[in-house]
Design an enzyme around this catalytic site. Structure first.
Site, short mmCIF file in Angstrom:
data_model
loop_
_atom_site.label_atom_id
_atom_site.label_comp_id
_atom_site.label_asym_id
_atom_site.label_seq_id
_atom_site.Cartn_x
_atom_site.Cartn_y
_atom_site.Cartn_z
CB CYS A 1 -0.91 -0.02 1.22
SG CYS A 1 -2.04 1.38 1.25
CB CYS B 1 -1.52 3.84 8.14
SG CYS B 1 -2.55 4.49 6.79
CB CYS C 1 -0.93 -0.23 8.27
SG CYS C 1 -1.70 -1.46 7.19
CB CYS D 1 -15.47 -7.19 6.61
SG CYS D 1 -16.81 -7.09 7.78
CB CYS E 1 -18.53 -4.83 5.46
SG CYS E 1 -17.63 -3.37 6.03
CB CYS F 1 -18.35 0.01 9.08
SG CYS F 1 -17.22 -0.81 10.23
N1 SAM Z 1 -6.62 0.52 3.04
C1 SAM Z 1 -7.91 0.76 3.52
C2 SAM Z 1 -7.94 1.90 4.51
O1 SAM Z 1 -6.98 2.14 5.22
O2 SAM Z 1 -8.97 2.55 4.58
C3 SAM Z 1 -8.58 -0.44 4.14
C4 SAM Z 1 -7.81 -1.43 4.99
S1 SAM Z 1 -7.14 -0.83 6.50
C5 SAM Z 1 -6.08 -2.14 6.98
C6 SAM Z 1 -8.51 -0.86 7.63
C7 SAM Z 1 -8.28 -0.43 9.06
O3 SAM Z 1 -7.60 -1.45 9.78
C8 SAM Z 1 -7.45 0.79 9.32
O4 SAM Z 1 -8.16 1.98 9.15
C9 SAM Z 1 -7.07 0.62 10.77
O5 SAM Z 1 -8.02 1.25 11.61
C10 SAM Z 1 -7.11 -0.89 10.97
N2 SAM Z 1 -5.76 -1.42 11.24
C11 SAM Z 1 -4.77 -1.58 10.35
N3 SAM Z 1 -3.66 -2.06 10.93
C12 SAM Z 1 -3.95 -2.22 12.23
C13 SAM Z 1 -3.20 -2.68 13.36
N4 SAM Z 1 -1.93 -3.04 13.26
N5 SAM Z 1 -3.81 -2.73 14.55
C14 SAM Z 1 -5.11 -2.35 14.67
N6 SAM Z 1 -5.85 -1.90 13.65
C15 SAM Z 1 -5.28 -1.83 12.44
FE1 SF4 Z 2 -2.81 1.20 3.37
FE2 SF4 Z 2 -2.75 0.02 5.73
FE3 SF4 Z 2 -3.11 2.64 5.58
FE4 SF4 Z 2 -5.08 0.97 4.75
S1 SF4 Z 2 -4.31 1.20 6.84
S2 SF4 Z 2 -4.30 2.82 3.73
S3 SF4 Z 2 -3.82 -0.71 3.95
S4 SF4 Z 2 -1.27 1.54 4.95
#
Ligand code: SAM
Ligand code: SF4
Ligand code: DTB
Length: 336
Positions: free
Chosen positions: A74, A78, A81, A118, A149, A209
């Site tokens: 990605c 974040c 992530c 989801c 979802c 959500c």
């Molecule tokens: N890429 C898309 C986005 O960010 O909107 C969808 C997938 S993203 C992985 C969905 C959510 O997963 C993130 O907004 C975050 O809140 C949660 N998430 C991701 N990594 C995480 C982690 N290590 N621990 C807890 N929540 C996590």
């Molecule tokens: Fe990409 Fe992870 Fe951020 Fe979703 S949460 S936008 S998968 S880096």
């Protein structure tokens, strides 16, 4: 005719126009949310239980199963992530899954007792041709009798409408944290970008959500700020996932001091009180919680979990263990 007035005279109505109304006060000022978070634990739980019982059967839990339909690589940064291409987490990037594999996973989720499926993709935002392909997934998963979802990153209005046309029930897009803390976690998209996507989803008539993550080193006031953002959305989300950070080696947040578990329970309780009719989901981080702590989260008003051995890329409690836990607590899964 009024004496002294010519037929062509115009009347100045400006003085009769109502003065512009001030914006309505936030329904949940941050200070009020912060005061709730700081209540004595027993008082907070009692209040949350009362609110929960006004709106829900307290002995029912809704089960959602996650599937990562497009993993890793990605472009966003974040800090929590494992799927961000900015960090070395050892995760292999994959392309969008084939339709039949997604349908097979949804069938398995249904057979295990999930009512919602989801699908998550590690995209900044989908391309229009991706929307066509995921639209097919929505149609086929729905045909199995599951709620659908998706979480695909940022959407524009047309994409949200296309997903609604495909029959998508919910779109997950988290605000993640307080606006003041956000800049320390993500630099590649703004808070306003997230609010814009949520507005497109609402506008298209898809249920929202939206939740966040705690345990990222934020303060209690910042946790209150996140809840206030969510609760003041008009209307507030139908579904509110509260994630506890899953620390993944290689991400900048690995090594963050873990949150006091009772503080996590407080977040659940305050989400329940401020968003009384929402499904409050005890989300990521359950694998790291013991069963007593999860029971406290249910007592605080959580009425949904992610169910299945995996979240997106990290592990979740085994489905069988979850069924045993629900059974011990007399909690019954909601039926489709
Ligand atoms: N890429 C898309 C986005 O960010 O909107 C969808 C997938 S993203 C992985 C969905 C959510 O997963 C993130 O907004 C975050 O809140 C949660 N998430 C991701 N990594 C995480 C982690 N290590 N621990 C807890 N929540 C996590
Ligand atoms: Fe990409 Fe992870 Fe951020 Fe979703 S949460 S936008 S998968 S880096
Ligand atoms: C949400 O709020 N939590 C889920 C779901 N929405 C998509 C994702 C949790 C991801 C945890 C880290 C992982 O497994 O990659």
């Amino acid at each position: 005719m009024i004496p002294g007035m010519t037929p062509t005279a115009t009347v100045d109505l400006s003085s009769l126009r109502p003065a512009p109304r001030p914006a309505p006060a936030a329904r949940w000022p941050v200070a009020d949310v912060l005061a709730l978070l700081g209540q004595p634990f027993m008082d907070l739980l009692f209040r949350a239980q009362r609110v929960h019982r006004e709106h829900f059967d307290p002995n029912r839990v809704q089960l959602s199963t996650l599937l990562s339909i497009k993993t890793g690589g990605c472009p966003e940064d974040c800090a929590y992530c494992p799927q961000s291409a900015h960090f070395e987490t050892g995760l292999e990037a994959d392309k969008l899954m084939a339709l039949d594999e997604v349908v097979a996973a949804a069938q398995a989720a249904k057979a295990q007792g999930a009512t919602r499926f989801c699908m998550g993709a590690a995209w900044r935002s989908p391309k229009d041709r991706d929307i066509e392909r995921v639209g097919e997934m929505v149609r086929e998963v729905k045909a199995l009798g599951l709620e659908t979802c998706m979480t695909l990153g940022m959407l524009d209005g047309g994409q949200a409408q296309a997903l609604q046309d495909a029959g998508l029930d919910y779109y997950n897009h988290n605000l993640d944290t307080d606006p003041a803390f956000y800049g320390q976690i993500i630099s590649t998209r703004t808070y306003q970008d997230r609010l814009d996507t949520l507005a497109h989803v609402r506008q298209a008539g898809i249920k929202v959500c939206c939740g966040g993550i705690v345990g990222m080193g934020e303060s209690r006031a910042e946790r209150a700020g996140l809840i206030a953002q969510l609760a003041n959305l008009e209307p507030y989300p139908e579904s509110v996932p509260i994630n506890n950070l899953v620390q993944v080696a290689g991400t900048p947040l690995a090594g963050t001091a873990p949150l006091d578990p009772f503080e996590f329970v407080r977040m659940i309780a305050v989400a329940r009180i401020t968003m009384p009719r929402a499904m409050v989901r005890l989300s990521a981080g359950r694998e790291q919680m013991d069963e007593a702590l999860q029971a406290l989260c249910f007592a605080a008003g959580a009425n949904s979990i992610f169910y299945g051995d995996r979240l997106l890329t990290t592990s979740n409690p085994q489905a069988e263990r979850d069924r045993a836990l629900l059974d011990r607590l007399g909690l019954r899964p909601t039926e489709a």
